[in-house]
Design an enzyme around this catalytic site. Structure first.
Site, PDB file in Angstrom:
ATOM      1  N   ASN A   1       1.037  -1.398   6.680  1.00  0.00           N
ATOM      2  CA  ASN A   1       0.814   0.029   6.486  1.00  0.00           C
ATOM      3  C   ASN A   1       0.478   0.689   7.818  1.00  0.00           C
ATOM      4  O   ASN A   1      -0.206   0.113   8.675  1.00  0.00           O
ATOM      5  CB  ASN A   1      -0.233   0.322   5.398  1.00  0.00           C
ATOM      6  CG  ASN A   1      -1.575  -0.322   5.614  1.00  0.00           C
ATOM      7  OD1 ASN A   1      -1.688  -1.375   6.234  1.00  0.00           O
ATOM      8  ND2 ASN A   1      -2.625   0.304   5.095  1.00  0.00           N
TER       9      ASN A   1
ATOM     10  N   GLU B   1       4.930  -2.175   2.066  1.00  0.00           N
ATOM     11  CA  GLU B   1       6.136  -2.595   1.336  1.00  0.00           C
ATOM     12  C   GLU B   1       7.334  -1.755   1.755  1.00  0.00           C
ATOM     13  O   GLU B   1       8.442  -2.262   1.926  1.00  0.00           O
ATOM     14  CB  GLU B   1       5.937  -2.432  -0.179  1.00  0.00           C
ATOM     15  CG  GLU B   1       4.827  -3.276  -0.766  1.00  0.00           C
ATOM     16  CD  GLU B   1       3.488  -2.574  -0.798  1.00  0.00           C
ATOM     17  OE1 GLU B   1       3.141  -1.869   0.179  1.00  0.00           O
ATOM     18  OE2 GLU B   1       2.775  -2.720  -1.793  1.00  0.00           O
TER      19      GLU B   1
HETATM   20  N1  THU Z   1      -0.940   0.795   0.771  1.00  0.00           N
HETATM   21  C1  THU Z   1       0.053  -0.086   1.055  1.00  0.00           C
HETATM   22  O1  THU Z   1       0.443  -0.254   2.214  1.00  0.00           O
HETATM   23  N2  THU Z   1       0.581  -0.775   0.029  1.00  0.00           N
HETATM   24  C2  THU Z   1       0.133  -0.762  -1.239  1.00  0.00           C
HETATM   25  O2  THU Z   1       0.633  -1.513  -2.070  1.00  0.00           O
HETATM   26  C3  THU Z   1      -0.941   0.146  -1.629  1.00  0.00           C
HETATM   27  C4  THU Z   1      -1.398   1.082  -0.577  1.00  0.00           C
HETATM   28  C5  THU Z   1      -1.615   1.476   1.870  1.00  0.00           C
HETATM   29  C6  THU Z   1      -1.390   2.943   1.975  1.00  0.00           C
HETATM   30  C7  THU Z   1      -2.634   3.355   2.742  1.00  0.00           C
HETATM   31  O3  THU Z   1      -2.404   3.118   4.117  1.00  0.00           O
HETATM   32  C8  THU Z   1      -3.698   2.400   2.277  1.00  0.00           C
HETATM   33  O4  THU Z   1      -2.996   1.289   1.745  1.00  0.00           O
HETATM   34  C9  THU Z   1      -4.647   2.960   1.237  1.00  0.00           C
HETATM   35  O5  THU Z   1      -3.975   3.489   0.171  1.00  0.00           O
END
Ligand code: THU
Length: 143
Positions: A49, A62
């Site tokens: 992320n 993802e």
């Molecule tokens: N996030 C992801 O990268 N994948 C997930 O499956 C859920 C949420 C990230 C988005 C944001 O940077 C942080 O997690 C909090 O929501």
């Protein structure tokens, strides 16, 4: 090409997802996520992320993995592993489910949380009755 045993693939994806998680840029949420996705040919792409001061401009791990895979020419997927530090393994968010279903409605998703606790789903369970290409009205210019 010989199919790779599923356990090997899962282990390979987990290693790649952990690697990606180490690169997560999450100064706002503190929730660090890594993801790795395998094509049907066994090729692996990963993502983490990447958050932004303008919050909605952030991208999930993802989706980063899917974008990297498509860039490398992989558009059919067998398995995705995501890694977080959550006590309960977390499912992919709705936006990521929609991005995944475009390419792989039946993809297996494995979420790994703290202490290596794992949860498994098929995308069809997480996103039944998805909006797909065939849901769009056809246009006269379509092939
Ligand atoms: N996030 C992801 O990268 N994948 C997930 O499956 C859920 C949420 C990230 C988005 C944001 O940077 C942080 O997690 C909090 O929501």
């Amino acid at each position: 090409m010989t199919a790779m045993p599923t356990d090997d693939l899962e282990a390979r994806l987990l290693a790649a997802a952990r690697d990606a998680q180490a690169r997560a840029y999450a100064p706002y949420s503190g929730f660090r996520v890594g993801a790795a996705i395998a094509g049907l040919d066994g090729r692996v792409a990963s993502g983490c992320n990447v958050e932004n001061a303008a919050y909605p401009s952030s991208l999930c791990a993802e989706r980063g993995a899917v974008m990297a895979a498509v860039r490398e020419g992989t558009t059919t997927f067998a398995m995705l592993v995501l890694v977080t530090d959550a006590v309960e393994p977390t499912p992919p968010c709705g936006g990521c489910r929609q991005v995944l279903v475009e390419f792989a409605p039946g993809v297996e998703i494995i979420s790994v949380g703290a202490g290596d606790v794992r949860r498994r789903w098929r995308l069809t369970e997480l996103l039944p009755d998805a909006f797909l290409r065939r849901s769009l009205p056809s246009r006269s210019s379509d092939p």
